[in-house]
Design a protein around this motif. Sequence first.
Motif, PDB file in Angstrom:
ATOM      1  N   LEU A 263       1.816 -10.609   1.772  1.00 33.10           N
ATOM      2  CA  LEU A 263       0.948  -9.510   1.995  1.00 33.10           C
ATOM      3  C   LEU A 263       2.049  -8.243   2.022  1.00 33.10           C
ATOM      4  O   LEU A 263       1.860  -6.891   1.911  1.00 33.10           O
ATOM      5  N   VAL A 264       2.790  -8.344   3.337  1.00 35.02           N
ATOM      6  CA  VAL A 264       3.408  -6.956   3.914  1.00 35.02           C
ATOM      7  C   VAL A 264       4.816  -6.961   3.331  1.00 35.02           C
ATOM      8  O   VAL A 264       4.669  -5.812   2.998  1.00 35.02           O
ATOM      9  N   LEU A 265       5.134  -8.072   2.518  1.00 31.43           N
ATOM     10  CA  LEU A 265       6.097  -7.556   1.328  1.00 31.43           C
ATOM     11  C   LEU A 265       5.608  -6.813   0.049  1.00 31.43           C
ATOM     12  O   LEU A 265       6.301  -5.486   0.098  1.00 31.43           O
ATOM     13  N   GLU A 266       4.216  -6.738   0.253  1.00 35.40           N
ATOM     14  CA  GLU A 266       4.123  -6.013  -1.068  1.00 35.40           C
ATOM     15  C   GLU A 266       3.416  -4.575  -0.182  1.00 35.40           C
ATOM     16  O   GLU A 266       3.699  -3.315  -1.129  1.00 35.40           O
ATOM     17  N   LEU A 267       3.035  -4.745   0.470  1.00 38.15           N
ATOM     18  CA  LEU A 267       2.422  -3.702   1.632  1.00 38.15           C
ATOM     19  C   LEU A 267       3.772  -2.769   1.609  1.00 38.15           C
ATOM     20  O   LEU A 267       4.344  -1.187   1.724  1.00 38.15           O
ATOM     21  N   SER A 268       5.233  -2.956   2.304  1.00 33.18           N
ATOM     22  CA  SER A 268       6.077  -2.256   2.222  1.00 33.18           C
ATOM     23  C   SER A 268       6.496  -1.163   0.466  1.00 33.18           C
ATOM     24  O   SER A 268       7.308  -0.818   1.123  1.00 33.18           O
ATOM     25  N   LYS A 269       6.361  -2.310  -0.322  1.00 30.77           N
ATOM     26  CA  LYS A 269       6.645  -1.796  -1.110  1.00 30.77           C
ATOM     27  C   LYS A 269       5.497  -0.424  -2.023  1.00 30.77           C
ATOM     28  O   LYS A 269       5.650   0.112  -3.165  1.00 30.77           O
ATOM     29  N   ALA A 270       4.507  -0.932  -1.446  1.00 34.83           N
ATOM     30  CA  ALA A 270       3.322   0.277  -1.803  1.00 34.83           C
ATOM     31  C   ALA A 270       3.767   1.761  -1.618  1.00 34.83           C
ATOM     32  O   ALA A 270       3.804   1.549  -1.053  1.00 34.83           O
ATOM     33  N   PRO A 271       3.096   2.454  -2.494  1.00 30.49           N
ATOM     34  CA  PRO A 271       3.391   3.817  -2.758  1.00 30.49           C
ATOM     35  C   PRO A 271       2.839   4.795  -1.058  1.00 30.49           C
ATOM     36  O   PRO A 271       1.576   4.000  -1.459  1.00 30.49           O
ATOM     37  N   VAL A 272       2.960   5.518  -1.627  1.00 31.96           N
ATOM     38  CA  VAL A 272       2.280   6.436  -0.570  1.00 31.96           C
ATOM     39  C   VAL A 272       0.711   6.665  -0.532  1.00 31.96           C
ATOM     40  O   VAL A 272      -0.319   6.276   0.400  1.00 31.96           O
ATOM     41  N   SER A 273       0.305   6.896  -2.105  1.00 33.51           N
ATOM     42  CA  SER A 273      -1.387   6.758  -2.164  1.00 33.51           C
ATOM     43  C   SER A 273      -2.154   5.992  -1.678  1.00 33.51           C
ATOM     44  O   SER A 273      -3.286   5.758  -0.701  1.00 33.51           O
ATOM     45  N   ALA A 274      -1.337   4.377  -1.254  1.00 39.36           N
ATOM     46  CA  ALA A 274      -1.949   3.032  -1.669  1.00 39.36           C
ATOM     47  C   ALA A 274      -2.351   3.350   0.273  1.00 39.36           C
ATOM     48  O   ALA A 274      -2.509   2.837   0.647  1.00 39.36           O
ATOM     49  N   TRP A 275      -0.558   3.705   0.917  1.00 35.63           N
ATOM     50  CA  TRP A 275      -0.512   4.243   1.761  1.00 35.63           C
ATOM     51  C   TRP A 275      -1.778   4.715   3.191  1.00 35.63           C
ATOM     52  O   TRP A 275      -2.442   4.105   3.508  1.00 35.63           O
ATOM     53  N   PHE A 276      -1.840   5.306   2.309  1.00 36.71           N
ATOM     54  CA  PHE A 276      -2.319   6.860   2.685  1.00 36.71           C
ATOM     55  C   PHE A 276      -3.907   6.564   2.806  1.00 36.71           C
ATOM     56  O   PHE A 276      -4.271   6.429   3.467  1.00 36.71           O
ATOM     57  N   GLY A 277      -4.735   5.994   1.312  1.00 40.53           N
ATOM     58  CA  GLY A 277      -6.013   4.753   1.462  1.00 40.53           C
ATOM     59  C   GLY A 277      -6.370   4.081   2.331  1.00 40.53           C
ATOM     60  O   GLY A 277      -6.569   4.205   2.247  1.00 40.53           O
ATOM     61  N   LEU A 278      -5.520   2.662   2.607  1.00 39.53           N
ATOM     62  CA  LEU A 278      -5.230   1.745   3.156  1.00 39.53           C
ATOM     63  C   LEU A 278      -6.057   2.255   4.919  1.00 39.53           C
ATOM     64  O   LEU A 278      -6.495   2.313   5.930  1.00 39.53           O
ATOM     65  N   ILE A 279      -5.012   3.456   5.563  1.00 42.86           N
ATOM     66  CA  ILE A 279      -4.449   4.067   6.653  1.00 42.86           C
ATOM     67  C   ILE A 279      -6.197   4.549   6.984  1.00 42.86           C
ATOM     68  O   ILE A 279      -6.822   4.161   7.842  1.00 42.86           O
ATOM     69  N   VAL A 280      -6.611   5.773   6.037  1.00 46.02           N
ATOM     70  CA  VAL A 280      -8.590   6.391   5.796  1.00 46.02           C
ATOM     71  C   VAL A 280      -9.356   5.181   6.416  1.00 46.02           C
ATOM     72  O   VAL A 280     -10.266   5.088   6.877  1.00 46.02           O
ATOM     73  N   ILE A 281      -9.140   3.547   5.320  1.00 43.44           N
ATOM     74  CA  ILE A 281     -10.033   2.927   5.124  1.00 43.44           C
ATOM     75  C   ILE A 281     -10.259   2.716   6.251  1.00 43.44           C
ATOM     76  O   ILE A 281     -10.926   2.038   6.873  1.00 43.44           O
TER      77      ILE A 281
ATOM     78  N   VAL B 290     -11.961   8.522  -2.321  1.00 43.55           N
ATOM     79  CA  VAL B 290     -10.539   8.365  -2.831  1.00 43.55           C
ATOM     80  C   VAL B 290      -9.357   8.162  -1.842  1.00 43.55           C
ATOM     81  O   VAL B 290      -9.081   7.330  -3.081  1.00 43.55           O
ATOM     82  N   ALA B 291     -10.291   7.677  -1.260  1.00 42.76           N
ATOM     83  CA  ALA B 291      -9.539   7.021  -0.496  1.00 42.76           C
ATOM     84  C   ALA B 291      -9.458   5.574  -1.197  1.00 42.76           C
ATOM     85  O   ALA B 291      -8.589   4.833  -1.244  1.00 42.76           O
ATOM     86  N   VAL B 292     -11.010   4.977  -1.398  1.00 39.90           N
ATOM     87  CA  VAL B 292     -11.002   4.030  -2.411  1.00 39.90           C
ATOM     88  C   VAL B 292     -10.181   3.694  -3.224  1.00 39.90           C
ATOM     89  O   VAL B 292      -9.284   2.424  -3.834  1.00 39.90           O
ATOM     90  N   ASN B 293     -10.179   4.858  -3.932  1.00 38.96           N
ATOM     91  CA  ASN B 293      -9.947   4.579  -5.414  1.00 38.96           C
ATOM     92  C   ASN B 293      -8.307   4.744  -5.525  1.00 38.96           C
ATOM     93  O   ASN B 293      -7.802   3.863  -6.363  1.00 38.96           O
ATOM     94  N   MET B 294      -7.826   4.957  -4.241  1.00 36.14           N
ATOM     95  CA  MET B 294      -6.273   5.481  -4.630  1.00 36.14           C
ATOM     96  C   MET B 294      -5.855   3.814  -4.021  1.00 36.14           C
ATOM     97  O   MET B 294      -4.809   2.994  -5.156  1.00 36.14           O
ATOM     98  N   VAL B 295      -6.457   3.176  -3.094  1.00 36.59           N
ATOM     99  CA  VAL B 295      -6.132   1.765  -2.912  1.00 36.59           C
ATOM    100  C   VAL B 295      -6.418   0.861  -4.652  1.00 36.59           C
ATOM    101  O   VAL B 295      -5.977   0.116  -4.710  1.00 36.59           O
ATOM    102  N   VAL B 296      -7.786   1.309  -5.028  1.00 36.40           N
ATOM    103  CA  VAL B 296      -7.987   0.513  -6.257  1.00 36.40           C
ATOM    104  C   VAL B 296      -6.807  -0.004  -7.225  1.00 36.40           C
ATOM    105  O   VAL B 296      -6.570  -0.643  -7.609  1.00 36.40           O
ATOM    106  N   ASP B 297      -6.503   1.877  -7.237  1.00 33.59           N
ATOM    107  CA  ASP B 297      -5.591   1.937  -8.553  1.00 33.59           C
ATOM    108  C   ASP B 297      -4.289   1.309  -7.847  1.00 33.59           C
ATOM    109  O   ASP B 297      -3.962   0.858  -9.267  1.00 33.59           O
TER     110      ASP B 297
END
Lengths: 313, 301
Positions: B24-42, B283-290
Amino acid sequence: MGFVTLVVVSIIIFGVVEFLPGDFSQAILGQSATEETVAAFRKELGLDKPAHTRYFDWIGAMLQGDLGISYSGRGASGSDLSRPVIDLIAPRFWNTIFLAGVAALIAVPLALILGIFAALFRNSIFDRTVNVFSLSAISFPEFFISYLLILLFASIWPIFPSLANVSDDMSLGERLVVTALPIVTLVLITLAHMMRMTRAAIINLMASPYIEMAQLKGVSPTKIIVQHALPNAWAPIVTVIAFNLAYLVVGVVVVEIVFIYPGVGQLMVDAVTTRDIPVVQACALVFASAYILLNLIADIISIVTNPRILHPK
Amino acid sequence: MNDDQSNLAETTLFRERRSRWEILVLELSKAPVSAWFGLIVIGIYCLVAIFAPLLAPYGEAEIVSTPFVPWSWEHIFGTDQIGRDIFSRLIYGARNTMGIAVITTVLSFAIGGSLGLIAAILGGWLDQFVSRVVDAIMAIPSLIFALMLLAIFGSNILSLIVIIAVLDSTRVFRLTRAVSINVVVMEFVEAATLRGERLPWIMRREILPNILPPLAAEFGLRFSFVFLTVAALSFLGLGIQPPTADWGSMVRENASLIQFAQFDLKTALTPIIPAATIGLLTVAVNMVVDWFLHQSSGLKS
């Protein structure tokens, strides 16, 4: 097929009323209603007859344009100020058709053009801007867009009225000015969905071998689109449009409430609040038939443009 | 270093599989900015929802001031039409609106998911019957259907949750049935059937793990859809009933303030804020789902 769906839908709309908890006439007429009034009310509504007889009575009356009588305006004492549902719906029906029709007329061509361009210049700045814009338009609720437009164009910079108060004696031009903001809202909601799906459909198509063949042959890009891609794209695009007009149906309800526009959506919400079942039933039937009709037209167009659909492998 | 030792080292290295957490940590470190933004907002939304009573300066339905007080330090976003603090209601609204949306989505997955699995495994007349019923329900636009059902059952939170969950489960049913029908024909399912496993075991242990990624992505999308529907219904005055704080009805209650934009822009923004919070979460949920779809579909670049 569309007709069968319509029959099934009418059965559902009729059927859910059967699940009403408790004695319905009692609830409408109030606690103080006498037993005779309740019995008379039940007889008048035909509630003393079996369900299938009532269904055929109801659907027969519907087909003749008799949508029943609204429950509101009835008193416990037996006074009757209620109005036939058809009188309530008819004038509003044209208002809603006008609003949705104008919105569709603007949104459909615009969505197609934007979608095709976004697909052709994939990953360009244009494509990305359009994508970000459409994603946010999808994610934000309809009323957010409406109120933002009111804030900008009716309050801060008052060029359009914030209430879409139409009357019968308005000219077309006046009507358009008054309904400008609701129309723009509806266009924005449907545009985003439609454009994204058009883009996806075109990208899908451009990846097929015969397009690559044409490109390798050296056919000019415009010719590829007009002669090779578009004839095959009509079917998916038409399906996309019909599918997205559903958002228009839903959007109309919310937008009519925001702008206090006298349409069927507003009538339906009011009727739901007062639990005026005949009106709700009639409105639901109007919306559902419009939706089914649109899908039916889309099916016919896709079959006309692509007869292969008729013969599945 | 002799051969034995290096072999041993290799096997131990091999044995040390990455734990789920590390992946999980490995995948998260490679995640794009939009996914990070989404996760933080959620994440922020969830924290606010959980700790609402601690964060809110005033009570949910507490009348603390005169109506329509403008923005100030005491009342960050002012007060509403009967003098309740809007900022506090926004915080409580996170709890109510999101809570109802989560419950509804879970319920719709329980209904649609199990029916879809059963239809895919058993097939036959049951599959045909449920599929036709779902077709019929989907022929009516869901908001219209929901409005009609609310008229009949009355607008309270319980019927709101059940109605939206049932209507929404039709889409979950279609997806579950479509993806699990490909898994049902696999040999290991046949083996389990021959072994004499019962239906719940086959559903839960054989098929569910194999169709989890598309279902998880669908959960996110369904959640945002349910969330928007609940907000729309509350906005229409048919969803969550007052005095419970809810973002949809807050927009409606304060809508008239928009007219004063020329005199006090901040006050006029008040009804926009709850609507914007709804949009931001979607928007945040959509970004994470994408991002998740991109990961699980193997479309890695």
